[in-house]
Design a protein around this motif. Structure first.
Motif, PDB file in Angstrom:
ATOM      1  N   UNK A  48      -8.223   1.365   2.961  1.00 48.60           N
ATOM      2  CA  UNK A  48      -7.219   0.651   3.761  1.00 48.60           C
ATOM      3  C   UNK A  48      -7.193  -0.831   3.399  1.00 48.60           C
ATOM      4  N   UNK A  49      -8.374  -1.430   3.286  1.00 51.61           N
ATOM      5  CA  UNK A  49      -8.453  -2.853   2.964  1.00 51.61           C
ATOM      6  C   UNK A  49      -7.951  -3.133   1.552  1.00 51.61           C
ATOM      7  N   UNK A  50      -8.300  -2.265   0.609  1.00 49.85           N
ATOM      8  CA  UNK A  50      -7.860  -2.462  -0.768  1.00 49.85           C
ATOM      9  C   UNK A  50      -6.350  -2.300  -0.881  1.00 49.85           C
ATOM     10  N   UNK A  63      -2.138  -0.779 -11.016  1.00 46.45           N
ATOM     11  CA  UNK A  63      -2.218  -0.555  -9.570  1.00 46.45           C
ATOM     12  C   UNK A  63      -2.578   0.905  -9.343  1.00 46.45           C
ATOM     13  N   UNK A  64      -3.682   1.181  -8.685  1.00 47.22           N
ATOM     14  CA  UNK A  64      -4.149   2.564  -8.580  1.00 47.22           C
ATOM     15  C   UNK A  64      -3.457   3.354  -7.479  1.00 47.22           C
ATOM     16  N   UNK A  65      -3.490   4.651  -7.608  1.00 49.30           N
ATOM     17  CA  UNK A  65      -3.191   5.565  -6.506  1.00 49.30           C
ATOM     18  C   UNK A  65      -4.527   5.842  -5.828  1.00 49.30           C
ATOM     19  N   UNK A  66      -4.623   5.559  -4.547  1.00 47.44           N
ATOM     20  CA  UNK A  66      -5.912   5.617  -3.850  1.00 47.44           C
ATOM     21  C   UNK A  66      -6.015   6.897  -3.031  1.00 47.44           C
ATOM     22  N   UNK A  67      -7.111   7.597  -3.185  1.00 46.00           N
ATOM     23  CA  UNK A  67      -7.413   8.793  -2.399  1.00 46.00           C
ATOM     24  C   UNK A  67      -8.817   8.647  -1.811  1.00 46.00           C
ATOM     25  N   UNK A  68      -8.989   9.066  -0.568  1.00 55.78           N
ATOM     26  CA  UNK A  68     -10.295   8.942   0.079  1.00 55.78           C
ATOM     27  C   UNK A  68     -10.417   9.983   1.189  1.00 55.78           C
ATOM     28  N   UNK A  69     -11.632  10.181   1.660  1.00 54.71           N
ATOM     29  CA  UNK A  69     -11.869  11.056   2.807  1.00 54.71           C
ATOM     30  C   UNK A  69     -11.621  10.270   4.088  1.00 54.71           C
ATOM     31  N   UNK A  70     -11.197  10.961   5.123  1.00 54.83           N
ATOM     32  CA  UNK A  70     -10.851  10.302   6.382  1.00 54.83           C
ATOM     33  C   UNK A  70     -12.070  10.096   7.267  1.00 54.83           C
ATOM     34  N   UNK A  71     -12.008   9.020   8.062  1.00 49.41           N
ATOM     35  CA  UNK A  71     -13.034   8.784   9.067  1.00 49.41           C
ATOM     36  C   UNK A  71     -14.370   8.330   8.526  1.00 49.41           C
ATOM     37  N   UNK A  72     -14.390   7.773   7.317  1.00 50.79           N
ATOM     38  CA  UNK A  72     -15.641   7.331   6.712  1.00 50.79           C
ATOM     39  C   UNK A  72     -15.496   5.891   6.224  1.00 50.79           C
ATOM     40  N   UNK A  73     -16.603   5.364   5.687  1.00 53.43           N
ATOM     41  CA  UNK A  73     -16.561   4.021   5.110  1.00 53.43           C
ATOM     42  C   UNK A  73     -15.581   3.969   3.941  1.00 53.43           C
ATOM     43  N   UNK A  77      -4.156  -2.843   1.442  1.00 48.37           N
ATOM     44  CA  UNK A  77      -3.539  -4.026   2.053  1.00 48.37           C
ATOM     45  C   UNK A  77      -3.570  -5.216   1.102  1.00 48.37           C
ATOM     46  N   UNK A  78      -4.701  -5.404   0.426  1.00 42.47           N
ATOM     47  CA  UNK A  78      -4.827  -6.542  -0.495  1.00 42.47           C
ATOM     48  C   UNK A  78      -3.895  -6.399  -1.684  1.00 42.47           C
ATOM     49  N   UNK A  79      -3.764  -5.187  -2.199  1.00 46.09           N
ATOM     50  CA  UNK A  79      -2.854  -4.952  -3.320  1.00 46.09           C
ATOM     51  C   UNK A  79      -1.402  -5.198  -2.918  1.00 46.09           C
ATOM     52  N   UNK A  80      -1.029  -4.705  -1.727  1.00 40.93           N
ATOM     53  CA  UNK A  80       0.353  -4.870  -1.260  1.00 40.93           C
ATOM     54  C   UNK A  80       0.689  -6.343  -1.013  1.00 40.93           C
ATOM     55  N   UNK A  81      -0.259  -7.077  -0.446  1.00 40.03           N
ATOM     56  CA  UNK A  81      -0.034  -8.499  -0.190  1.00 40.03           C
ATOM     57  C   UNK A  81       0.177  -9.257  -1.493  1.00 40.03           C
ATOM     58  N   UNK A  82      -0.584  -8.886  -2.514  1.00 40.49           N
ATOM     59  CA  UNK A  82      -0.425  -9.552  -3.798  1.00 40.49           C
ATOM     60  C   UNK A  82       0.902  -9.206  -4.457  1.00 40.49           C
TER      61      UNK A  82
END
Length: 260
Positions: free
Chosen positions: A198-200, A182-192, A202-207
């Motif tokens: 966010x979607x990834x 399960x990764x630690x996710x880092x990203x820039x804000x306000x972009x694709x 959510x999917x990881x948490x649901x699983x």
């Protein structure tokens, strides 16, 4: 998968079980960089054919399917069941198949009196292409769907953007299921990149929330979900710094190697 989803026996000198491999264009793209024709033959694959090609019946040989669970592919697989093309069917889906499509296959098997011939059904979670030991890509037959141009089209609709994000997230999810981490996710804000993150997440948490059916428990999760050795997933939107790629070779692999 090519051994009917059974771990191979070490030091086994006997002949493999001869079988037919049926794949779609997605499966072909995934297998091609990994296995040569000789390696397939060593695993017992006598024929490897496209799902939607004209195929003759081989009623005394088992068939291993490796396809995306699309409506078109499911219809063709149901047609194969009705036509009794093979001795038995081992169905492997690149991404998770929905319950409704699984029911379509079951109904087709019942209608063709072929229920006992459907030996196994597996979700393989392999919706990514491995080019090297430490490099994979998400591009496939629909490469324009997840391209830089597709995401940044001025006339793109919200529905189209959601489809692109879901495609990217499904591939990343499959990768981490295969990796067993399960990764630690880092990203820039306000972009694709943030939308994908966010979607990834959510999917990881649901699983993980579904402890009984979680893909990240037991043997699949290497050191455990609470390990401090979790991988870091950095999602970068190329729009943030368009100039940098112009100073380096125009490939992601070379760019990452130079910059990081």
């Amino acid at each position: 998968m090519l051994n009917f989803n059974v771990p191979p026996v070490k030091n086994n000198t006997g002949e493999p079980v001869w079988k037919v491999l049926i794949y779609d264009r997605f499966g072909q793209d995934i297998i091609s960089p990994l296995l040569s024709v000789k390696e397939l033959r060593d695993m017992g694959i006598t024929l490897h054919l496209l799902l939607h090609s004209d195929r003759d019946a081989i009623p005394d040989v088992p068939a291993v399917y490796f396809v995306m669970p699309t409506e078109e592919n499911i219809d063709r697989m149901c047609q194969d069941l009705r036509n009794q093309l093979y001795e038995s069917y081992y169905l492997n889906f690149i991404s998770a198949i929905s319950r409704s499509k699984l029911e379509d296959i079951a109904n087709a098997a019942i209608g063709a009196n072929a229920v006992t011939q459907v030996a196994k059904v597996f979700d393989q979670y392999l919706n990514f292409i491995t080019l090297e030991d430490d490099m994979f890509i998400l591009c496939n037959q629909n490469k324009e769907l997840v391209s830089y141009r597709a995401i940044n089209r001025p006339d793109i609709t919200d529905t189209e953007m959601e489809t692109i994000m879901d495609t990217i997230v499904d591939s990343l999810f499959c990768f981490f299921v295969t990796l067993g981490a399960i990764p630690i996710i880092r990203c820039s804000r306000g972009t694709a990149a943030e939308m994908v993150a966010v979607k990834l997440d959510k999917k990881l948490r649901e699983n993980l929330r579904d402890a009984r059916n979680s893909l990240f428990t037991g043997d699949t999760l290497g050191a455990g979900q609470f390990s401090f050795q979790r991988p870091l997933l950095v999602l970068v939107d190329r729009n943030i710094d368009l100039a940098t790629p112009l100073h380096h070779t125009w490939t992601y692999q070379a760019l990452v190697h130079d910059v990081l």
